[in-house]
Scaffold this active site. Sequence first.
Site, PDB file in Angstrom:
ATOM      1  N   GLN B 134       0.837  -1.201   0.000  1.00  0.00           N
ATOM      2  CA  GLN B 134       0.000   0.000   0.000  1.00  0.00           C
ATOM      3  C   GLN B 134       0.869   1.247   0.000  1.00  0.00           C
ATOM      4  O   GLN B 134       1.693   1.422   0.896  1.00  0.00           O
ATOM      5  CB  GLN B 134      -0.886  -0.017   1.260  1.00  0.00           C
ATOM      6  CG  GLN B 134      -1.785   1.186   1.414  1.00  0.00           C
ATOM      7  CD  GLN B 134      -2.372   1.295   2.811  1.00  0.00           C
ATOM      8  OE1 GLN B 134      -1.855   0.686   3.754  1.00  0.00           O
ATOM      9  NE2 GLN B 134      -3.427   2.057   2.958  1.00  0.00           N
ATOM     10  N   GLY B 135       0.707   2.122  -0.977  1.00  0.00           N
ATOM     11  CA  GLY B 135       1.473   3.364  -1.052  1.00  0.00           C
ATOM     12  C   GLY B 135       0.619   4.557  -0.697  1.00  0.00           C
ATOM     13  O   GLY B 135       0.168   5.309  -1.567  1.00  0.00           O
ATOM     14  N   SER B 137       1.170   6.369   2.842  1.00  0.00           N
ATOM     15  CA  SER B 137       1.942   7.267   3.713  1.00  0.00           C
ATOM     16  C   SER B 137       3.149   7.847   2.998  1.00  0.00           C
ATOM     17  O   SER B 137       3.782   7.194   2.169  1.00  0.00           O
ATOM     18  CB  SER B 137       2.428   6.515   4.947  1.00  0.00           C
ATOM     19  OG  SER B 137       1.349   6.124   5.727  1.00  0.00           O
ATOM     20  N   SER B 169       4.799  -1.686   4.185  1.00  0.00           N
ATOM     21  CA  SER B 169       4.960  -3.086   4.576  1.00  0.00           C
ATOM     22  C   SER B 169       4.903  -3.963   3.337  1.00  0.00           C
ATOM     23  O   SER B 169       4.133  -3.682   2.405  1.00  0.00           O
ATOM     24  CB  SER B 169       3.838  -3.505   5.526  1.00  0.00           C
ATOM     25  OG  SER B 169       3.909  -2.734   6.696  1.00  0.00           O
ATOM     26  N   GLU B 254     -10.101  -1.480   5.617  1.00  0.00           N
ATOM     27  CA  GLU B 254      -9.024  -1.675   6.601  1.00  0.00           C
ATOM     28  C   GLU B 254      -9.591  -1.673   8.018  1.00  0.00           C
ATOM     29  O   GLU B 254      -9.140  -2.406   8.891  1.00  0.00           O
ATOM     30  CB  GLU B 254      -7.982  -0.564   6.452  1.00  0.00           C
ATOM     31  CG  GLU B 254      -6.832  -0.688   7.457  1.00  0.00           C
ATOM     32  CD  GLU B 254      -5.780   0.395   7.288  1.00  0.00           C
ATOM     33  OE1 GLU B 254      -6.086   1.447   6.691  1.00  0.00           O
ATOM     34  OE2 GLU B 254      -4.655   0.169   7.759  1.00  0.00           O
ATOM     35  N   ASN B 396      -3.710   7.041  16.800  1.00  0.00           N
ATOM     36  CA  ASN B 396      -4.863   6.980  17.706  1.00  0.00           C
ATOM     37  C   ASN B 396      -5.411   8.361  18.056  1.00  0.00           C
ATOM     38  O   ASN B 396      -6.596   8.497  18.385  1.00  0.00           O
ATOM     39  CB  ASN B 396      -4.493   6.177  18.950  1.00  0.00           C
ATOM     40  CG  ASN B 396      -4.436   4.684  18.631  1.00  0.00           C
ATOM     41  OD1 ASN B 396      -4.601   4.297  17.469  1.00  0.00           O
ATOM     42  ND2 ASN B 396      -4.228   3.855  19.627  1.00  0.00           N
ATOM     43  N   GLU B 397      -4.567   9.384  17.949  1.00  0.00           N
ATOM     44  CA  GLU B 397      -5.069  10.747  18.148  1.00  0.00           C
ATOM     45  C   GLU B 397      -6.083  11.102  17.051  1.00  0.00           C
ATOM     46  O   GLU B 397      -7.070  11.786  17.299  1.00  0.00           O
ATOM     47  CB  GLU B 397      -3.899  11.739  18.140  1.00  0.00           C
ATOM     48  CG  GLU B 397      -2.988  11.636  19.365  1.00  0.00           C
ATOM     49  CD  GLU B 397      -2.179  10.345  19.425  1.00  0.00           C
ATOM     50  OE1 GLU B 397      -1.891   9.764  18.361  1.00  0.00           O
ATOM     51  OE2 GLU B 397      -1.854   9.914  20.549  1.00  0.00           O
TER      52      GLU B 397
END
Lengths: 384, 414
Positions: B134-135, B137, B169, B254, B396-397
């Site tokens: 997955q591209g 980020s 990943s 996801e 998580n923020e």
Amino acid sequence: MQEQPKNFGFGEDETMLRDSARKFFSDHCSADKIHRQVASNPNIHRNIECLWDKGLWQQITDLGWTAACVPESAGGIGMPLVAAVALAEEAGRAAFPSPLIATFNTTFVLRECASATADSLLADIATGTPMTLAITNKAGSWEPEDTDVSVTAGKLNGSAWFVQDAGKAEGLLVSARAAAGIGLYYVNSNAAGVTIKADGIIDLTRDQAHINLSHVDAIEVAAPGTGAAAIRHALPAIQAIVAADMVGAGEWLLQTTVEYAKVRVQFDRPLGFFQAVKHPLVNVMIEIDKAKSLAYNAACAIDSDPQRLDFANTEKLAHMAKACASEMAVFSSSRAVQFHGGIGFTWECYVHLFFKRQMHNQALYGDARYHRTKLADLLIGKAA
Amino acid sequence: MADADRMDTPEQAEFRAYCRQWLSANHPGQPPVRIPLGALELSDPKAMAWLQAWQKSAYAAGLVGCDYSTAVGGGGHTNCQTIANQEMQSARTPFLPNIIGLGMAAPTLYIHAQEEVKRALLPGLLSGAEIWCQGFSEPGAGSDLANQQTFAEKRGDSWVINGHKVWTSLAHFADWMILLCRTDKTDKYNGLSYFVVPIQPAVGKGVTVRPLIKLTGETGFNEVIFDDLVIEDKYRLDAVGAGWKVAMTTLAHERGAGLLVTPAAGGMIQENSKSANTSSPAALINLAKSSSRNGKTAADDPLIRDEMVKIAIRQEAFRQNQRRTLVPALTDHPMRIPLQNKLIGTEFNQDLAAITYDIQGPASSLYLNDENAAGGGEWQLAYMNSFGVTIAAGANEVQRNILGERVLGLPKSK
């Protein structure tokens, strides 16, 4: 472990009861109305009095709430514990001033007594007689074996403490030490030798008292020496009910604070824009959901194991529910006051009604640390 | 769960029986090499090859891609992937290695790609023959995903891609990538487009894959650099400028909130493994019973006991939340619990692992490279690795913003 229903036992009847309770409270118990009823006089040194609406008690009796969890054999409806849990949650959401929770708790102890006397008391509850438990000593022990009352020659002597809604209850279920061990006894609140001394408490939506008994006639409700076992077997249900009250109050505190955070503007933005407010409110929601799921789970486990084939499991799940709900109660109420800012610190803001009910409930039948200590022994084994 | 308690449709019941029968005869058995806990940790090509062979046989048997249409290589069933997943879990099979492909690329392709591209790419994806990454980020686009700087420029019928992706990943194994990038620099959200791009065939010809070393010392993910990579226009999903919408399809899947159920297997316990089950309160308690702290058994320390009990309560609450979310009458808002899951699950694992340092006392200093480390040092590793998931997939923020805004209705923080 017993097979459990996926829906926690919330069938059509239980859900309808819950929904009708929600409507009842929204029609009759707005926070504004409750505040006028119990908080019109902020003088804390005023005479202690029971401020509640007996007319509403008659209405909920007519709706069958007190009969809900009384067995059919004793003239009740015979619904499972989840029905009481659903009603307690709605009562908490409304901060309902009434002996409903105390009467439910008494119901579940009486259900463990298996006697004709207990059945006739359950029948009284079904028709609306409010009752409460007088099973706690002055030291505040939650252990069923601990009591400051004793029985000699058929008479009760001693004192019971932290008796919930004693000023509203017409009957008391008293634990006392007898020759055969701990027994359970019924006492009419107006009987000779009974002195009910109201406590001055923080919670405006309830009353509490300590009760002195002097040569009071002892009417035995459970077989001699079986009182402690009856209480012990009912404690998981009581813990689930009190946890549910806190879940409901927590949800009121959350939603009320969220609404305030949408409209209160500071630094040109609504408060809820700021992550210092938004994120803790999300954390409150998360804690409420955990407590709610655990309360339903505990109630369902108790309903699913009427023969107590795995009582340690129901005890464990009830400890989890009460521990989680007690922490949530403190957290939800503290954040509600804090995020209401200056107005939240005043008597006129309704938040304090729920704040105080939460702080009262979190301690009742054991606070979070008490239940986690019990859980540690169950999950890890006793410490060396 | 007893079968009688399930509410299978006739098609599901028949499919369940088939899965069970196939799995009883075709479990791949114990692997010849060490398999990590999840696909994103794969670094050994031998482990990858063995797992790809398992996915291939499960796909050939019809247990992977059950709900996709037969035209694109699926099984043509309705709501049967859940059944296959349950049965593979019960049979304690290994996990499926093409996790990004199955969980994110496949549903996105299925919903947004041209028919020709679906037919060409989905069979290899579902069988695990072709691994996907997955591209999304970038160095400047983490939690603020729309801040994409990788740029695709239209030249004739093709697109020329330049940019830099990170935390990718499986890129070191990947044949294909789902790529979110910018096609218009003047509009933050409507200036994004979504492509699928070849990786392995283009390495050295416009694509560079370099491993990133995690703070644990392990590799696991990569950075991928595009330098004038040319791809055909058919590999664009949906319209130019619709990339954000397509990315939301990917992210919904996801988070387990998408239309299609992700094929998932697992439950295998590797024999002769020293590693601890680092997300289990029971394993935590066992560790405390066998660890000493300040010269005494950690499980007897009242403060340690309280921390362990808090973890056990959180685990039970998480489990009961999942049970409650299936009962609409017991949830006020349908997304209220599902949107909490990533947050609660990852913080649970992090806090559980953190306690193990207190439990082990000075022995918590021992790591993977010390023979005396409890559980082979996996507890220490688990704590450090736990930050991967509290940060990834929307830190998580950001999850707390999403919950506050979508569920509580608070004003947007951006």
